[in-house]
Design a protein around this motif. Structure first.
Motif, short mmCIF file in Angstrom:
data_model
loop_
_atom_site.label_atom_id
_atom_site.label_comp_id
_atom_site.label_asym_id
_atom_site.label_seq_id
_atom_site.Cartn_x
_atom_site.Cartn_y
_atom_site.Cartn_z
N ALA A 63 -1.42 -13.55 -4.85
CA ALA A 63 -1.21 -12.91 -3.95
C ALA A 63 -1.94 -11.43 -3.79
O ALA A 63 -1.98 -10.97 -4.98
CB ALA A 63 0.28 -12.55 -3.84
N PRO A 64 -2.90 -11.02 -2.90
CA PRO A 64 -3.63 -9.86 -3.02
C PRO A 64 -2.49 -8.61 -2.61
O PRO A 64 -1.42 -8.83 -2.40
CB PRO A 64 -4.33 -9.87 -1.87
N ASP A 65 -2.89 -7.46 -2.73
CA ASP A 65 -2.17 -6.44 -2.44
C ASP A 65 -1.99 -6.29 -0.88
O ASP A 65 -2.88 -6.74 -0.18
CB ASP A 65 -2.84 -4.96 -2.83
N LEU A 66 -1.06 -5.57 -0.36
CA LEU A 66 -0.89 -5.67 0.86
C LEU A 66 -0.43 -4.21 1.43
O LEU A 66 0.26 -3.39 0.95
CB LEU A 66 0.23 -6.30 1.59
N TYR A 67 -1.29 -3.65 2.49
CA TYR A 67 -1.18 -2.29 2.72
C TYR A 67 -0.50 -2.20 4.46
O TYR A 67 -1.03 -3.14 5.19
CB TYR A 67 -2.16 -1.46 2.90
N ILE A 68 0.37 -1.44 4.80
CA ILE A 68 0.68 -1.23 6.11
C ILE A 68 0.26 0.07 6.59
O ILE A 68 0.35 1.10 5.80
CB ILE A 68 2.31 -1.27 6.15
N ARG A 69 -0.52 -0.03 7.73
CA ARG A 69 -1.20 1.30 8.29
C ARG A 69 -0.85 1.56 9.54
O ARG A 69 -0.81 0.79 10.40
CB ARG A 69 -2.79 1.05 7.98
N GLN A 70 -0.67 2.87 9.81
CA GLN A 70 -0.33 3.29 11.12
C GLN A 70 -1.35 3.14 11.83
O GLN A 70 -2.57 3.77 11.99
CB GLN A 70 0.31 4.95 10.94
N ASN A 71 -1.43 2.22 13.02
CA ASN A 71 -2.53 2.12 14.08
C ASN A 71 -1.81 1.51 15.51
O ASN A 71 -1.07 0.57 15.16
CB ASN A 71 -3.52 1.27 13.33
N PRO A 72 -2.49 2.05 16.58
CA PRO A 72 -1.81 1.56 17.66
C PRO A 72 -2.48 0.17 18.25
O PRO A 72 -1.75 -0.34 19.01
CB PRO A 72 -2.02 2.53 18.78
N VAL A 73 -3.45 -0.09 17.61
CA VAL A 73 -4.34 -1.51 18.03
C VAL A 73 -3.69 -2.50 16.96
O VAL A 73 -3.81 -2.50 15.77
CB VAL A 73 -5.72 -1.42 17.75
N PRO A 74 -3.07 -3.59 17.39
CA PRO A 74 -2.50 -4.65 16.63
C PRO A 74 -3.52 -5.46 15.76
O PRO A 74 -4.45 -5.95 16.55
CB PRO A 74 -1.47 -5.65 17.72
N ASN A 75 -3.62 -5.47 14.65
CA ASN A 75 -4.66 -6.05 13.88
C ASN A 75 -4.19 -6.24 12.54
O ASN A 75 -3.22 -5.56 12.06
CB ASN A 75 -5.81 -5.12 14.02
N ALA A 76 -5.04 -7.02 11.80
CA ALA A 76 -4.85 -7.54 10.44
C ALA A 76 -6.06 -7.70 9.90
O ALA A 76 -6.97 -8.64 10.57
CB ALA A 76 -3.68 -8.47 10.17
N TYR A 77 -6.56 -7.45 8.77
CA TYR A 77 -7.67 -7.64 8.25
C TYR A 77 -7.71 -7.89 6.81
O TYR A 77 -6.73 -7.22 6.10
CB TYR A 77 -9.09 -6.85 8.62
N THR A 78 -8.83 -8.45 5.99
CA THR A 78 -8.70 -8.69 4.56
C THR A 78 -10.03 -7.86 4.07
O THR A 78 -11.05 -8.30 4.89
CB THR A 78 -8.65 -10.30 4.32
N LEU A 79 -9.97 -7.67 2.90
CA LEU A 79 -11.14 -6.82 2.09
C LEU A 79 -11.17 -7.41 0.59
O LEU A 79 -9.95 -7.25 0.11
CB LEU A 79 -11.28 -5.64 2.22
N ALA A 80 -12.32 -7.90 0.28
CA ALA A 80 -12.44 -8.35 -0.99
C ALA A 80 -13.77 -7.91 -1.49
O ALA A 80 -14.73 -7.79 -1.07
CB ALA A 80 -12.58 -9.70 -1.36
N ILE A 81 -13.70 -6.88 -2.62
CA ILE A 81 -14.80 -6.28 -3.23
C ILE A 81 -14.90 -6.76 -4.65
O ILE A 81 -13.85 -6.73 -5.61
CB ILE A 81 -14.76 -4.83 -3.14
N ASN A 82 -16.04 -6.98 -5.16
CA ASN A 82 -16.29 -7.61 -6.52
C ASN A 82 -15.70 -6.53 -7.58
O ASN A 82 -16.05 -5.28 -7.50
CB ASN A 82 -17.83 -7.62 -6.82
N GLY A 83 -14.78 -7.03 -8.59
CA GLY A 83 -14.37 -6.08 -9.33
C GLY A 83 -13.08 -5.50 -9.01
O GLY A 83 -12.59 -4.87 -10.03
#
Length: 223
Positions: A63-83
Motif C-alpha cells: 500500500a502506498p501513501d494516500l493523500y486527500i487534497r482539496q480540489n473542485p475537479v474530481p480526479n485521482a492520480y499516482t506518483l512514483a519517484i525513485n528512492g
C-alpha cells in the motif's frame, strides 16, 4: 496479471532512462502534497485507509501513501519517484461524488498503475516521442510514436480498470465510477442509471464505427 500492458524487452534501460529524465517538477509535487494535503493513515481518515489496505492486499502489492487534497475537479492520480515511497492523491470533490465502494475501485485502479510500473514506461515513451519531434525529418516517426503512445495509454487504463474489477468484484461499480466522472455531481448521483449509461456507450460504439470515430477514440487516452 491485469491485462494487455506488457513491459519492454529492455526493462533495465527503460527504467534507468526514465529515472534520469524525470523532471524536477515531480519533486515539487511531493513537497506540495506533503504541505497542502492530508495524509491518510490508521489515525487519520481510517475508513479510507482501510479501503486502500484491503485493495492492496487483494492485488498483492504494498500500500502506498494516500493523500486527500482539496480540489473542485474530481480526479485521482499516482506518483512514483525513485528512492521515495509512491503515493496516491484523491481530490475531495471525487470523495464527495463517489460511494465508498466506488472509491475503493478508484484506489485499486491507481494501485494497478503502480503494480504495472506504468509511470516508468509512460515517462520513457513521452521523452522518446518528444525527442523524435526535435530531430529534423523525423516528424513522421514522431507521429507514429505518438499514435503508439495513445494506444498504450488506452491499454494501460483498461488494465487498471481490470485491477479495480478484481478488487470490487462488481462491473457496475467500475462503470458507475466512469459514468460519474463523465457527467456526475453529488446532487444528481442518486439519479444516475448505469444501465442507461451502458446503452449510451453502445450507441457511441455504433456511431463511432467509421474513420472519424476511430481517430477520436485514438486521441482519447481513456476509453
Amino acid at each position: 496479471m491485469f491485462g494487455p500492458v506488457r513491459k519492454s524487452v529492455f526493462p533495465c534501460f527503460a527504467e534507468h532512462f526514465a529515472a534520469k529524465s524525470r523532471p524536477v517538477s515531480e519533486q515539487v509535487m511531493v513537497l506540495q502534497n506533503i504541505g497542502t494535503s492530508v495524509l491518510v493513515s490508521p489515525n487519520q481518515l481510517p475508513e479510507l485507509h482501510q479501503l486502500l489496505v484491503e485493495a492492496a492486499k487483494l492485488l498483492n502489492t504494498e500500500a502506498p501513501d494516500l493523500y486527500i487534497r482539496q480540489n473542485p475537479v474530481p480526479n485521482a492520480y499516482t506518483l512514483a519517484i525513485n528512492g521515495k515511497k509512491p503515493f496516491i492523491v484523491i481530490h475531495t470533490s471525487l470523495v464527495e461524488l463517489l460511494t465508498r465502494k466506488e472509491l475503493q475501485a478508484v484506489l485499486a485502479h491507481e494501485l494497478g498503475h503502480l503494480k504495472c510500473d506504468h509511470g516508468v514506461w509512460l515517462t520513457f515513451a513521452n521523452i522518446l516521442t518528444m525527442g523524435a519531434y526535435t530531430v529534423p525529418g523525423f516528424g513522421m516517426v514522431a507521429g507514429f510514436l505518438e499514435e503508439q503512445l495513445y494506444r498504450w495509454l488506452r491499454a494501460a487504463e483498461l488494465t487498471c480498470d481490470r485491477a479495480a474489477l478484481l478488487v470490487v468484484q462488481d462491473p457496475k461499480v467500475v462503470i458507475s465510477v466512469l459514468m460519474k466522472l463523465a457527467g456526475g455531481c453529488p446532487s444528481l448521483a442518486d439519479q444516475l442509471n448505469v444501465d442507461a449509461f451502458l446503452e449510451q456507450a453502445r450507441s457511441y460504439d455504433k456511431a463511432a464505427s467509421n474513420p472519424v470515430g476511430w481517430y477520436i477514440r485514438l486521441e482519447c487516452c481513456y476509453p
